[in-house]
Write a protein that holds these residues in place. Structure first.
Motif, PDB file in Angstrom:
ATOM      1  N   ARG A  70       0.809  -1.287  -0.070  1.00  0.00           N
ATOM      2  CA  ARG A  70      -0.063   0.010  -0.116  1.00  0.00           C
ATOM      3  C   ARG A  70       0.812   1.352  -0.004  1.00  0.00           C
ATOM      4  N   VAL A  71       0.581   2.168  -0.904  1.00  0.00           N
ATOM      5  CA  VAL A  71       1.585   3.225  -1.154  1.00  0.00           C
ATOM      6  C   VAL A  71       0.851   4.673  -1.194  1.00  0.00           C
ATOM      7  N   LEU A  72       1.839   5.779  -1.114  1.00  0.00           N
ATOM      8  CA  LEU A  72       1.448   7.077  -1.163  1.00  0.00           C
ATOM      9  C   LEU A  72       2.374   7.432  -2.519  1.00  0.00           C
ATOM     10  N   VAL A  73       1.289   7.788  -3.352  1.00  0.00           N
ATOM     11  CA  VAL A  73       2.194   8.314  -4.807  1.00  0.00           C
ATOM     12  C   VAL A  73       1.988   9.535  -5.152  1.00  0.00           C
ATOM     13  N   GLU A  74       3.012  10.231  -5.820  1.00  0.00           N
ATOM     14  CA  GLU A  74       2.798  11.487  -6.540  1.00  0.00           C
ATOM     15  C   GLU A  74       3.203  11.294  -8.056  1.00  0.00           C
ATOM     16  N   TYR A  75       2.340  11.527  -8.991  1.00  0.00           N
ATOM     17  CA  TYR A  75       2.700  11.352 -10.323  1.00  0.00           C
ATOM     18  C   TYR A  75       1.865  12.272 -11.597  1.00  0.00           C
ATOM     19  N   SER A  76       2.391  12.226 -12.532  1.00  0.00           N
ATOM     20  CA  SER A  76       1.802  12.902 -13.727  1.00  0.00           C
ATOM     21  C   SER A  76       1.536  11.835 -15.031  1.00  0.00           C
ATOM     22  N   GLU A  77       0.504  11.907 -15.478  1.00  0.00           N
ATOM     23  CA  GLU A  77       0.123  11.293 -16.352  1.00  0.00           C
ATOM     24  C   GLU A  77       1.017  11.382 -17.834  1.00  0.00           C
ATOM     25  N   LEU A  78       1.260  10.331 -18.628  1.00  0.00           N
ATOM     26  CA  LEU A  78       2.038  10.604 -19.692  1.00  0.00           C
ATOM     27  C   LEU A  78       1.068  10.312 -21.050  1.00  0.00           C
ATOM     28  N   GLU A  79       0.662  11.543 -21.216  1.00  0.00           N
ATOM     29  CA  GLU A  79      -0.465  11.563 -22.219  1.00  0.00           C
ATOM     30  C   GLU A  79      -0.325  10.940 -23.812  1.00  0.00           C
ATOM     31  N   ASN A  80       1.027  11.078 -24.068  1.00  0.00           N
ATOM     32  CA  ASN A  80       1.390  10.855 -25.519  1.00  0.00           C
ATOM     33  C   ASN A  80       2.142   9.447 -25.734  1.00  0.00           C
ATOM     34  N   VAL A  81       2.164   8.600 -24.488  1.00  0.00           N
ATOM     35  CA  VAL A  81       2.817   7.493 -24.650  1.00  0.00           C
ATOM     36  C   VAL A  81       1.512   6.488 -25.028  1.00  0.00           C
ATOM     37  N   ILE A  82       2.034   5.630 -25.865  1.00  0.00           N
ATOM     38  CA  ILE A  82       0.938   4.466 -25.889  1.00  0.00           C
ATOM     39  C   ILE A  82       1.645   3.007 -25.533  1.00  0.00           C
ATOM     40  N   PRO A  83       0.854   2.714 -24.189  1.00  0.00           N
ATOM     41  CA  PRO A  83       1.503   1.488 -23.529  1.00  0.00           C
ATOM     42  C   PRO A  83       1.342   0.194 -24.218  1.00  0.00           C
ATOM     43  N   ALA A  84       2.330  -0.783 -23.860  1.00  0.00           N
ATOM     44  CA  ALA A  84       1.890  -2.193 -24.541  1.00  0.00           C
ATOM     45  C   ALA A  84       1.000  -2.756 -23.565  1.00  0.00           C
ATOM     46  N   CYS A  85       0.860  -2.360 -22.319  1.00  0.00           N
ATOM     47  CA  CYS A  85       0.130  -2.874 -21.292  1.00  0.00           C
ATOM     48  C   CYS A  85      -1.143  -2.289 -21.351  1.00  0.00           C
ATOM     49  N   ASP A  86      -2.411  -2.911 -21.273  1.00  0.00           N
ATOM     50  CA  ASP A  86      -3.665  -2.072 -21.322  1.00  0.00           C
ATOM     51  C   ASP A  86      -4.443  -2.024 -20.014  1.00  0.00           C
ATOM     52  N   ARG A  87      -3.719  -2.021 -18.759  1.00  0.00           N
ATOM     53  CA  ARG A  87      -4.226  -2.194 -17.423  1.00  0.00           C
ATOM     54  C   ARG A  87      -4.037  -0.888 -16.598  1.00  0.00           C
TER      55      ARG A  87
END
Length: 218
Positions: A70-87
């Protein structure tokens, strides 16, 4: 002169607008680390308490991910990246802190067989702070596997008083043969609060043997 001033004002407005559009939005949330190793091209995904899921494509080098944290996380979304994983949404994790490890599951006489006992390869088992760290492998790759730490409560009068845990693995009937390796962290805090100084860890191994080790809590 007025036209020149107006022209400069328009340029300044465009520059400021572009800077604002390039600003990165940072989020702070809590959630649970899920290891999807063996499921397509997926690896660690953080399932946030708000219902969203993110993939930490970039994260601090000094943090080690493990299933169940269980974690506390700070992040920003990478909008222009197409991931190989869809989860989950690809993200740049700038800060992450472990709040706790995964809890164990209590098993008694009446629900002893409620968790499967499929075999595993056990590479590592050690105490790290208040957590039990496990590194295991199993054959699979086609279905989701679950791994739990089960506290085997005594139902034999006069039995061994040392707390006993079993690693319970459910392969869900996966017949694929890819070797999947995952790490897990389970919370020992309740045991420590009770003043226990040692415990037994058991696991069913692929070679037909039963792993049986006593750990001391320092």
């Amino acid at each position: 002169m007025k036209r020149f001033i107006v022209f400069l004002s328009l340029i300044a407005a465009v520059v400021i607008g572009c800077q604002q559009n390039n600003e990165v939005t940072t989020f702070q949330e809590t959630g649970v680390v899920i290891d999807y190793a063996g499921a397509g091209n997926c690896s660690f995904v953080i399932e946030l308490d708000n219902g969203n899921r993110i993939q930490p494509l970039h994260s601090p080098d000094d943090f080690d991910f493990a299933h169940g944290q269980r974690v506390l996380v700070e992040y920003s979304e990478l909008e222009n990246v197409i991931p190989a994983c869809d989860r989950g949404t690809p993200s740049d994790v700038t800060y992450i802190e472990e709040l706790s490890c995964a809890p164990w599951i209590d098993l008694y006489f009446e629900n002893y067989d409620s968790l499967a006992r499929d075999p595993i390869f056990l590479h590592e088992a050690f105490i790290d702070g208040d957590c039990l760290q496990l590194k295991i492998s199993y054959s699979g790759g086609c279905k989701n596997h679950t791994v739990d730490l089960a506290y085997m409560h005594q139902w034999n009068p006069g039995g061994n008083d040392i707390p006993t845990f079993e690693i319970r693995h459910d392969a869900n009937g996966d017949v694929c043969e890819a070797l999947v390796t995952r790490e897990f962290r389970f919370d020992l805090t309740p045991l420590i609060i009770e003043g226990e100084k040692k415990f037994v860890l058991k696991a069913r191994l692929y070679n037909g043997e039963v792993y049986n080790e006593i750990f001391e809590i320092k």
